[in-house]
Structures are given as structure tokens and as C-alpha cells.
Design a protein around this motif. Sequence first.
Motif, PDB file in Angstrom:
ATOM      1  N   GLY A 102     -12.147   3.112  49.165  1.00 14.75           N
ATOM      2  CA  GLY A 102     -11.943   4.100  48.424  1.00 14.75           C
ATOM      3  C   GLY A 102     -10.889   5.455  48.768  1.00 14.75           C
ATOM      4  O   GLY A 102     -10.571   6.270  48.154  1.00 14.75           O
ATOM      5  N   TYR A 103     -10.131   5.110  50.050  1.00 15.92           N
ATOM      6  CA  TYR A 103      -8.800   5.775  50.505  1.00 15.92           C
ATOM      7  C   TYR A 103      -7.878   5.000  50.704  1.00 15.92           C
ATOM      8  O   TYR A 103      -7.425   4.666  51.794  1.00 15.92           O
ATOM      9  CB  TYR A 103      -9.447   6.533  51.774  1.00 15.92           C
ATOM     10  N   PRO A 104      -7.065   4.569  49.534  1.00 14.16           N
ATOM     11  CA  PRO A 104      -5.946   3.650  49.825  1.00 14.16           C
ATOM     12  C   PRO A 104      -4.750   4.485  50.340  1.00 14.16           C
ATOM     13  O   PRO A 104      -4.503   5.736  50.184  1.00 14.16           O
ATOM     14  CB  PRO A 104      -5.491   3.254  48.364  1.00 14.16           C
ATOM     15  N   GLU A 132      -1.155   1.736  47.767  1.00 12.80           N
ATOM     16  CA  GLU A 132      -0.996   0.158  48.531  1.00 12.80           C
ATOM     17  C   GLU A 132      -1.873  -0.886  47.776  1.00 12.80           C
ATOM     18  O   GLU A 132      -1.405  -1.839  48.076  1.00 12.80           O
ATOM     19  CB  GLU A 132      -1.692   0.380  49.952  1.00 12.80           C
ATOM     20  N   LYS A 133      -2.823  -0.238  47.073  1.00 16.82           N
ATOM     21  CA  LYS A 133      -3.519  -1.182  46.101  1.00 16.82           C
ATOM     22  C   LYS A 133      -3.943   0.018  44.891  1.00 16.82           C
ATOM     23  O   LYS A 133      -4.320   0.778  45.161  1.00 16.82           O
ATOM     24  CB  LYS A 133      -4.762  -1.981  46.529  1.00 16.82           C
ATOM     25  N   ALA A 134      -4.122  -0.739  43.641  1.00 13.26           N
ATOM     26  CA  ALA A 134      -4.665   0.000  42.802  1.00 13.26           C
ATOM     27  C   ALA A 134      -5.694   0.593  42.885  1.00 13.26           C
ATOM     28  O   ALA A 134      -6.787   0.127  43.500  1.00 13.26           O
ATOM     29  CB  ALA A 134      -4.694  -0.666  41.326  1.00 13.26           C
ATOM     30  N   ASN A 135      -6.036   2.193  42.598  1.00 16.47           N
ATOM     31  CA  ASN A 135      -7.366   2.792  42.625  1.00 16.47           C
ATOM     32  C   ASN A 135      -7.477   3.698  41.645  1.00 16.47           C
ATOM     33  O   ASN A 135      -6.654   4.901  41.612  1.00 16.47           O
ATOM     34  CB  ASN A 135      -7.379   3.260  43.999  1.00 16.47           C
ATOM     35  N   SER A 136      -8.250   3.595  40.572  1.00 15.97           N
ATOM     36  CA  SER A 136      -8.233   4.503  39.444  1.00 15.97           C
ATOM     37  C   SER A 136      -8.604   5.848  39.753  1.00 15.97           C
ATOM     38  O   SER A 136      -8.305   6.615  39.075  1.00 15.97           O
ATOM     39  CB  SER A 136      -9.153   3.797  38.381  1.00 15.97           C
ATOM     40  N   ASN A 137      -9.343   6.217  40.961  1.00 17.74           N
ATOM     41  CA  ASN A 137      -9.771   7.382  41.230  1.00 17.74           C
ATOM     42  C   ASN A 137      -8.461   8.188  41.497  1.00 17.74           C
ATOM     43  O   ASN A 137      -8.734   9.630  41.188  1.00 17.74           O
ATOM     44  CB  ASN A 137     -10.798   7.381  42.552  1.00 17.74           C
ATOM     45  N   VAL A 169     -17.246  29.766  44.852  1.00 15.10           N
ATOM     46  CA  VAL A 169     -16.218  28.821  44.797  1.00 15.10           C
ATOM     47  C   VAL A 169     -16.748  27.734  43.942  1.00 15.10           C
ATOM     48  O   VAL A 169     -17.874  27.069  44.049  1.00 15.10           O
ATOM     49  CB  VAL A 169     -16.076  28.012  46.116  1.00 15.10           C
ATOM     50  N   SER A 170     -15.597  27.383  42.851  1.00 14.88           N
ATOM     51  CA  SER A 170     -16.330  26.485  41.685  1.00 14.88           C
ATOM     52  C   SER A 170     -16.221  25.011  42.343  1.00 14.88           C
ATOM     53  O   SER A 170     -15.378  24.576  43.180  1.00 14.88           O
ATOM     54  CB  SER A 170     -15.324  26.565  40.649  1.00 14.88           C
ATOM     55  N   THR A 171     -16.887  24.163  41.424  1.00 16.65           N
ATOM     56  CA  THR A 171     -16.796  22.751  41.710  1.00 16.65           C
ATOM     57  C   THR A 171     -16.725  22.089  40.492  1.00 16.65           C
ATOM     58  O   THR A 171     -17.056  22.673  39.379  1.00 16.65           O
ATOM     59  CB  THR A 171     -17.676  22.133  42.889  1.00 16.65           C
ATOM     60  N   ASP A 172     -16.835  20.696  40.375  1.00 18.18           N
ATOM     61  CA  ASP A 172     -17.182  19.984  38.994  1.00 18.18           C
ATOM     62  C   ASP A 172     -17.430  18.503  39.384  1.00 18.18           C
ATOM     63  O   ASP A 172     -17.157  17.942  40.503  1.00 18.18           O
ATOM     64  CB  ASP A 172     -15.866  19.993  38.157  1.00 18.18           C
ATOM     65  N   HIS A 173     -17.813  17.905  38.165  1.00 16.86           N
ATOM     66  CA  HIS A 173     -18.362  16.490  38.449  1.00 16.86           C
ATOM     67  C   HIS A 173     -17.476  15.521  38.970  1.00 16.86           C
ATOM     68  O   HIS A 173     -17.884  15.024  40.032  1.00 16.86           O
ATOM     69  CB  HIS A 173     -18.721  16.175  36.854  1.00 16.86           C
ATOM     70  N   TYR A 174     -16.278  15.217  38.492  1.00 20.43           N
ATOM     71  CA  TYR A 174     -15.762  14.143  39.017  1.00 20.43           C
ATOM     72  C   TYR A 174     -15.089  14.400  40.429  1.00 20.43           C
ATOM     73  O   TYR A 174     -14.686  13.656  41.140  1.00 20.43           O
ATOM     74  CB  TYR A 174     -14.748  13.476  38.033  1.00 20.43           C
ATOM     75  N   HIS A 175     -14.810  15.796  40.564  1.00 21.84           N
ATOM     76  CA  HIS A 175     -14.385  16.147  41.755  1.00 21.84           C
ATOM     77  C   HIS A 175     -15.346  15.826  42.958  1.00 21.84           C
ATOM     78  O   HIS A 175     -14.772  15.518  44.192  1.00 21.84           O
ATOM     79  CB  HIS A 175     -13.958  17.868  41.773  1.00 21.84           C
ATOM     80  N   MET A 176     -16.580  16.132  42.832  1.00 19.65           N
ATOM     81  CA  MET A 176     -17.503  15.881  44.001  1.00 19.65           C
ATOM     82  C   MET A 176     -18.322  14.623  44.016  1.00 19.65           C
ATOM     83  O   MET A 176     -18.323  13.896  44.838  1.00 19.65           O
ATOM     84  CB  MET A 176     -18.495  17.282  44.089  1.00 19.65           C
ATOM     85  N   GLU A 177     -18.875  14.449  42.850  1.00 14.88           N
ATOM     86  CA  GLU A 177     -19.795  13.316  42.815  1.00 14.88           C
ATOM     87  C   GLU A 177     -19.228  11.969  42.761  1.00 14.88           C
ATOM     88  O   GLU A 177     -19.819  11.035  43.479  1.00 14.88           O
ATOM     89  CB  GLU A 177     -20.924  13.646  41.587  1.00 14.88           C
ATOM     90  N   ILE A 178     -18.622  11.694  41.843  1.00 14.82           N
ATOM     91  CA  ILE A 178     -18.124  10.454  41.370  1.00 14.82           C
ATOM     92  C   ILE A 178     -17.112   9.791  42.554  1.00 14.82           C
ATOM     93  O   ILE A 178     -16.996   8.644  42.963  1.00 14.82           O
ATOM     94  CB  ILE A 178     -17.602  10.245  39.955  1.00 14.82           C
ATOM     95  N   VAL A 179     -15.904  10.807  42.820  1.00 17.48           N
ATOM     96  CA  VAL A 179     -14.887  10.264  43.342  1.00 17.48           C
ATOM     97  C   VAL A 179     -15.054   9.827  44.946  1.00 17.48           C
ATOM     98  O   VAL A 179     -14.802   8.497  45.176  1.00 17.48           O
ATOM     99  CB  VAL A 179     -13.444  11.402  43.343  1.00 17.48           C
ATOM    100  N   VAL A 180     -15.670  10.600  45.445  1.00 18.52           N
ATOM    101  CA  VAL A 180     -15.844  10.108  46.766  1.00 18.52           C
ATOM    102  C   VAL A 180     -17.308  10.378  47.575  1.00 18.52           C
ATOM    103  O   VAL A 180     -17.646   9.468  48.476  1.00 18.52           O
ATOM    104  CB  VAL A 180     -14.804  11.230  48.126  1.00 18.52           C
TER     105      VAL A 180
END
Length: 412
Positions: free
Chosen positions: A237-239, A259-264, A335-346
Motif C-alpha cells: 500500500g506504500y509504493p 514503482e507500480k500502479a496503485n489507484s489510491n 481538525v477536520s477529516t474525511d472518508h477516503y483520507h482516513m478509512e479507506i486509503v491506509v
Amino acid sequence: MQNTIIKSIVSLGLSCLSLSVLAAAVPQQPVDKNQCFGCHATAIKTLSTRGAHKNVNCVACHDISSDHVKAPSRDIQFRLPRFHSSIVTDLANIRSDGRYQYKKYTDLSKPCAPMWEALTDTRPNEGDKILPSKTLSLTWRPQKGREIMGRSDCLKCKTSDSIMDYAYLGARNPKAPLAFDDPDHKVLKTVNNSFNCITCHDPHSAEPRIVFDHLIEAMSHPNYKDYNYQKNVGKTGYPKIEVINMGVRGYPRKIAILEKANSNYMCGQCHEGHNRSETFYRDSDGQLAHPKDAIDRTGWSVGTFFAANPIERWNLVRGLGLNNGTDKATGVKTVSTDHYHMEIVVASKHGQAGVGCTDCHFAKKANGTLEHQPSLPSLKYKNTCARSDCHGNPNGDNWSEGQAAYMVATIQ
């Protein structure tokens, strides 16, 4: 019915692409690439001699006049297909307080139409500024906010037309035609097409890439080697990335090859990118903090990070003496946050397992390949969550489409 509509839209898009490419220019004779490398000697030469496009001649994508070598100009442009079609048209229409209207409402159904063929400027007297108005616009995306854009840097995610016209980090440069803090209309009038392949794939090598400056900074700047991405680079998850300095235009530009495709990261450069424009306030005096006060990089914002969790993001922002706002009831700095920033990506199980945006938003077709157009997982559970290589595994979860729908609704 739904699939039929989607197939029709895709077919329309491909038809428009085919016609536009055929009409663009008569095929040119191949050029001697070594002659091109006389000027484009660094990044372009490196990228053009590797990857899936290494045997593609320059004229396949560039309209090169016979006198270009004698008199180089900025007028060589790329013939590119549109994807996320009409996203820039939607943005201009909905975020201009009614200034940019469709010439005909039927043009809403023309995903291949260049923006200024579909839209008209109804208030040219406002010049480069977009002023508040009570006029509403009809758009494909009525659920999105109707406020005025405010900053033209958001257009870098919506279009590839102006991608080479900014200096790195959008800084104002006498040789660069555009800057991130230019008025909206000044940038919009240079744009006609939505973003496309080159946002995520380098056109010279076809390698997966990132072109969003602020994300490149977050992934490479030495000041942030102790934060989530750089601390874990090379793990699932960390190319790794290769940062390449680009161009001979007289101002700095950079890209980062994955280094390799990573859609995140490829998708995230835009779907994370909006965080760069978040509004921060200084604890010391409660005043707005200009981005360069957050870190000594012009146009930078602390928002563009793949933070490991909300606590890391909190520590980053609060450590710089900044906040997004103040809770009215308690007076606590927020401090704000959001769905894809926190839960899904990493931070989620999906992120830790290497699942990316396309695993859920690009449905798998019968032949095993993924669609190359985004859709909501909820529209195609059978081919996203409940497919055999995910939660439809007979030896694992083996969800039905109904179970997938229930789980998604529960999580949401």
C-alpha cells in the motif's frame, strides 16, 4: 436498463473519441526521436525509452510542424481522449453562480463536447472574477455545492489542458502562463477538456504516475520523512516513487513515477488533493494562516497527507499551531477529516491489504478485466464487493449482493 444506459454512454464516448482523433490531423511521418532528444534531453528522453510506449513515435501524440526543430514553440499540443468526461464543464457550470450556462440543455448529454462548445459566458462584464449571483444552473451533479470556486488551483484536477502551464507548486513565475492563485475565469478560458489518461499515466513511458504537486511533496519532502507514507514506503500500500524534474520551459515542473500502479495514489492525487485548500487558522491570533506559514513551501497545505489515522493528522495540524475551526459548545480547536483520507486509503483493513480505489469503483467484467470507468460499488455489487476475488469467495465471506448492500449501508 441501468447497464444499457451505461453502455450507451460509453459507446457515445468512444464514438466521439474516434471521430475527434480522426479529425485531429492527417497522420504525420515519424520523426527522428534522437533529434527531439537534442532539446528534450533529460526527463523526456528517459521516459520515452522505457515502458509500454518506448516504441511509439512522437508524432503519434504530438502535432509537430516541419519547422519546429528550427523554431521551437509552445504550440505542440497533445491529442487526448476525454475521461471523467465533462467534469470540468460540470464544475464551471455549477461553481460559477450561474455565470457559465449551457447553450442548450440538450448539451448536458454531450459528454464529448469541449467545454466552450457546450457553455456560454452569460456575464462577460465580470472579467476574470466570478461575482455572487442568485442564478442557478442545471447540471449533472446537483448534489455538489454551488458556491463560487474561489481558487483556480482546483482546475488542475479537473483538466489536463493546462497541466504544463504551471510552475511546480503553482508558484507565480514570469515564464509560467498560470499560477494557482490566478482568477478562476483567467484559467477557465484556457481550458476546453476534462482530465484524461496523462493525469495517471505518463504519456512517454505509459508508467503510472502522480502529477499533483502537493502530493509529490507529501511523499518526498525530507521534512516529512517521519510521517505515514515516507515511514512505510515500500510496504504493502506504500509504493516507492521516482521524482523526475521535467521540462525545458524555463520554470520548474515535477512528476512522480510510481514503482507500480496503485489507484489510491493515482486517484488520490485529486480525491485527496482538495485538502490542500483547506482553511487553517493560527492558534496564536485566530487569523487565517497562509499556506506558506504552515510549511515553507509556496502553495502548500498540511491537508495533503495519507495519514495513518485521525490522531496522526491531529498531531500534524496541531503541532504546527493550526486548526480548522472552533467547537462552539466547548471552545475546543478542531481538525477536520474525511472518508477516503482516513478509512479507506491506509488505516482500514482494505488499505492494509492493498485494496485500492479501482477495486471497488471499477467493476470486474466477465472476461476478468476491470472497467476503465468509475461507478459506485452499490450499482454493481455482483462485480465489486461480491465478486469471487473479494467477498464473494466461496471459501471466505461469500456474500450475496444483498449482503454486500447491507454491509455497505451499515458501514456508511
